[in-house]
Scaffold this motif. Structure first.
Motif, PDB file in Angstrom:
ATOM      1  N   THR B  62       0.952  -1.532   0.206  1.00 33.01           N
ATOM      2  CA  THR B  62      -0.168   0.401  -0.139  1.00 33.01           C
ATOM      3  C   THR B  62       0.877   0.980   0.233  1.00 33.01           C
ATOM      4  OG1 THR B  62      -2.037  -0.815   0.673  1.00 33.01           O
ATOM      5  CG2 THR B  62      -1.596   1.498   1.406  1.00 33.01           C
ATOM      6  N   GLN B 101      -8.525   0.656  -0.854  1.00 36.12           N
ATOM      7  CA  GLN B 101      -9.327  -0.210  -0.534  1.00 36.12           C
ATOM      8  C   GLN B 101     -10.230  -0.764   0.641  1.00 36.12           C
ATOM      9  OE1 GLN B 101      -5.930  -1.588   1.600  1.00 36.12           O
ATOM     10  NE2 GLN B 101      -6.606  -3.410   2.223  1.00 36.12           N
ATOM     11  N   ASP B 177      -6.026  -0.285  -4.547  1.00 34.83           N
ATOM     12  CA  ASP B 177      -5.707  -1.162  -3.220  1.00 34.83           C
ATOM     13  C   ASP B 177      -7.028  -2.236  -3.552  1.00 34.83           C
ATOM     14  OD1 ASP B 177      -3.926  -2.378  -1.199  1.00 34.83           O
ATOM     15  OD2 ASP B 177      -4.511   0.134  -0.158  1.00 34.83           O
ATOM     16  N   GLU B 178      -6.418  -3.339  -3.526  1.00 39.96           N
ATOM     17  CA  GLU B 178      -6.947  -4.638  -2.838  1.00 39.96           C
ATOM     18  C   GLU B 178      -8.280  -4.328  -3.530  1.00 39.96           C
ATOM     19  OE1 GLU B 178      -6.041  -7.381   0.197  1.00 39.96           O
ATOM     20  OE2 GLU B 178      -3.932  -6.350   0.267  1.00 39.96           O
TER      21      GLU B 178
END
Ligand SMILES: Nc1ncnc2c1ncn2[C@@H]1O[C@H](COP(=O)(O)OP(=O)(O)OP(=O)(O)O)[C@@H](O)[C@H]1O
Ligand SMILES: [Mg+2]
Lengths: 275, 379
Positions: B62, B101, B177-178
């Motif tokens: 991240t 995320q 992000d994810e």
């Protein structure tokens, strides 16, 4: 066991609320009393709106109420602007040097005895007048400034604690989409924390509305607020008009509080549901 | 593995030394106090790629992504995007968008307003905003949800709003992000292929952070494996899987049997490794660059091991053991075989016929593999 526990809880609730609300309730009832003596119920002529009528023609009280409203409004707006900025700075710049000192200093007025705050402000105003000629004498201006200094601290605490749980990635997402920091503050951050800012405003208004001590120190001739007038009247004996005044105040406050809480409960549900 | 279909894009630009990377990261380091979250990372990412950053929790994925987006200031090093130095440029001036995320949808705005937000900042004409937002919402199949607030959406729908919002500005580079972290397995697989399709159609370069190696294998044109703030290996999914450069990578991607041993014969055409752990010799059919008599590790994938009840003729790459455990997974079964040395070897066998000669618990079996199967790593 369970039965007894709930009985105990109910007793607690009944006594607690009775303690809180019987004085208020009796005050409301006695505002409709015809007798001039507040403690004697004149059952022959009551209930009556006599004292309501009298209050609306009492210029001293009406003037004082108008001054109180003006001071409280200006104070609430000023305190909300200053307090929100301070709360934002304290919540955001988590590790700047002197943060601890600054945060302790903004909250100091919360624990400072009012007499000391009032006295020190009075001394400051007098010294300022001698040094730079402003503020010329004491009156609404000095009183409003004084109210702002302490109610701002409350707004700061409220806004700061709301911002502490604010999801920073919302601001980052806005910046990522091309909004500059100032715009992010007004379009994203402020609307989302608005309920906290509004409670800060109401708190500041209320604090100013019923302040007696600091007002007494910093007011001047012809600028007595409602609490000051009421207090001086009560010392000469309670008049039924005071009951009426209290009843009106309580009604207005109740309506505002209920309205605001309903509105906030709604927007809180939206704001806290995971985005 | 999907390859970019645009003829202007080379199939694998990273093998071409003349190709100009779209994102160039040079010796990027980010320290939080003493701790280095990202440590001296250099990286090239090419136009039209889906580059996956893969690594365990807390390895700095991240943080690296946030530096690309401009949310974190590098302690040292530089970032170039499309040839321009972006190291100190704030996020609102980068030609980059990010999908967060947590999705970070604005709770006080409708889906439509969320998606329109980025275009409004660019002062795009109202009619065009409306049209582009509508097109985007159709693309992510949320046409009927324009007037909903984020709290009235399901997790998968929120994820698609976030995707639409980050794509509507037509960025050249999208950071994710994810992106699929909050979705259940089925929806996640489905969305992975949707993402790939979308990426193809729009030609955007993706940098995706994930800690799910299966997801990385599905999505990526290339994977960068991270460990403690460093990129330990980057390459195509099959390179990473077949030719891991270290024990860590071999172990992190898929499952693997690792045998420690000593190099006893080091020829250009083959090497032999004596492994006390295996209780025998590992024969590798290619040369490696390691000095003789050093400690090395041979990694053998479970699906590359043959298992049989009859003794093989070869003497190298052979072991004998007892079946300790069997896990039936439907399409294949996993066998754990315990060698006399105590080492447990993992073997997978496809269940091709329904009544194969059943190998059962505690049975003595012979394990063997091809000399092209082991990968030798020196760290
Ligand atoms: N603001 C910060 N201050 C101090 N340390 C930080 C900060 N942000 C991240 N770190 C540390 O840096 C390391 C890398 O964090 P990062 O968020 O990049 O991990 P990650 O690879 O994304 O992990 P995950 O898969 O759990 O999201 C962690 O050990 C974390 O504790
Ligand atoms: Mg992370």
């Amino acid at each position: 066991m369970n039965q007894r526990r709930s009985l105990f809880v109910i007793t607690c609730i009944v006594f607690g609320y009775a303690f809180l609300y019987i004085p208020i309730f009796s005050m409301v009832v006695f505002s409709f009393n015809a007798s001039k003596l507040v403690t004697v119920w004149d059952s022959a002529n009551s209930p009556t709106l006599k004292w309501y009528h009298a209050l609306l023609h009492n210029n001293e009280i009406l003037d004082a109420a108008w001054i109180s409203v003006k001071v409280a409004l200006i104070n609430a707006c000023g305190a909300v602007i200053l307090g929100t900025l301070a709360g934002f700075a304290l919540a955001r710049f988590a590790r700047f040097r002197g943060r601890f000192v600054l945060s302790a200093m903004t909250t100091a007025p919360l624990v400072m005895p009012e007499v000391i705050t009032g006295l020190s402000l009075l001394l400051l105003f007098v010294a300022l007048e001698q040094a730079v000629g402003w503020p010329a004498g004491r009156g609404i201006t000095t009183m409003t400034i004084a109210h702002m200094t302490f109610s701002m601290a409350y707004v700061t605490v409220v806004v700061q604690s709301r911002l502490a749980t604010f999801d920073m990635s919302l601001e980052e997402a806005a910046m990522d989409l091309g909004a500059r920091p100032l715009k992010v503050f007004f379009v994203i951050t402020l609307p989302i924390v608005f309920p906290a800012v509004l409670s800060g405003w109401l708190l500041a208004f209320t604090l100013s509305w019923d302040d007696l001590v600091i007002s007494s120190f910093t007011s001047g001739p012809g600028s007595s607020t409602l609490p000051m007038v009421v207090f001086s009247k009560v010392r000469l004996g309670v008049s039924p008009e005071i009951n009426v005044l209290a009843t009106i105040t309580i009604s207005v406050v109740t309506i505002i509080i209920v309205g605001v809480s309903l509105w906030m409960a709604r927007s809180k549900r939206i704001a806290t549901s995971p985005a | 593995m999907p390859k970019p279909t645009d003829p202007a894009l080379k199939a694998s630009p990273w093998t071409d030394s003349d190709a100009k990377p779209y994102v160039r990261v040079e010796k990027l380091t980010k320290s939080f106090g003493e701790f280095k979250a990202v440590d001296d990372v250099s990286l090239n990412i090419y136009q039209g790629e889906i580059f996956c950053l893969l690594g365990a929790s807390g390895c700095g994925k991240t943080t690296l992504l946030r530096m690309l987006g401009g949310f974190e200031k590098p302690s040292s090093g530089r970032i170039f995007i499309d040839g321009e130095d972006m190291t100190g440029v704030p996020p609102y001036e980068r030609p980059v968008n990010m999908m967060f995320q947590s999705y970070a949808l604005f709770p006080h705005m409708t889906v439509e307003q969320n998606v329109a937000f980025g275009l409004k900042q660019d002062r795009v004409a109202k009619a065009e905003i409306r049209e582009r937002v509508a097109t985007m919402l159709e693309l992510v199949k949320l046409g009927g949800f324009a007037q909903r607030k984020p709290h009235q959406l399901s997790g998968g729908q929120k994820q698609r709003v976030a995707l639409a919002r980050s794509l509507v500005k037509r960025p050249k580079l999208l950071l994710l992000d994810e992106p699929l972290g909050a979705l259940d397995k089925k929806l996640r697989e489905h969305t992975q292929f949707e993402l790939i399709g979308l990426q193809h159609r729009l030609g955007v370069t993706f940098v995706v952070v994930t800690h799910d190696q299966e997801e990385a294998m599905t999505l990526a044109s290339r994977i960068g494996v991270m460990d403690h703030g460093e990129i330990v290996q980057s390459g195509t999914p099959s390179e990473i899987y077949e030719f891991p450069s270290s024990k860590f990578v071999a172990d992190f991607i898929g499952s693997v049997n690792i045998f420690e041993g000593r190099l006893i014969e080091d020829e250009p055409a083959y090497v032999r490794i004596a492994s006390p752990e295996l209780g025998g010799i590992i024969h590798v059919g290619h040369g490696i660059s390691a000095a003789s008599d050093t400690v090395v590790w041979a990694a053998v994938r479970p699906e590359k091991i043959n298992m049989s009840t009859e003794a093989p003729t070869a003497t190298d790459n052979v072991a004998r053991g007892a079946v300790q455990d069997i896990a039936y997974l439907g399409d294949l079964s996993i066998y754990l075989v315990k060698l006399p040395t105590g080492k447990v070897v993992r073997v997978t066998q496809p269940n091709t016929s329904r009544h194969a000669e059943a190998i059962t618990w505690d049975q003595q079996v012979y394990l063997s593999w091809d000399d092209s199967s082991p990968v030798v790593v020196t760290r």
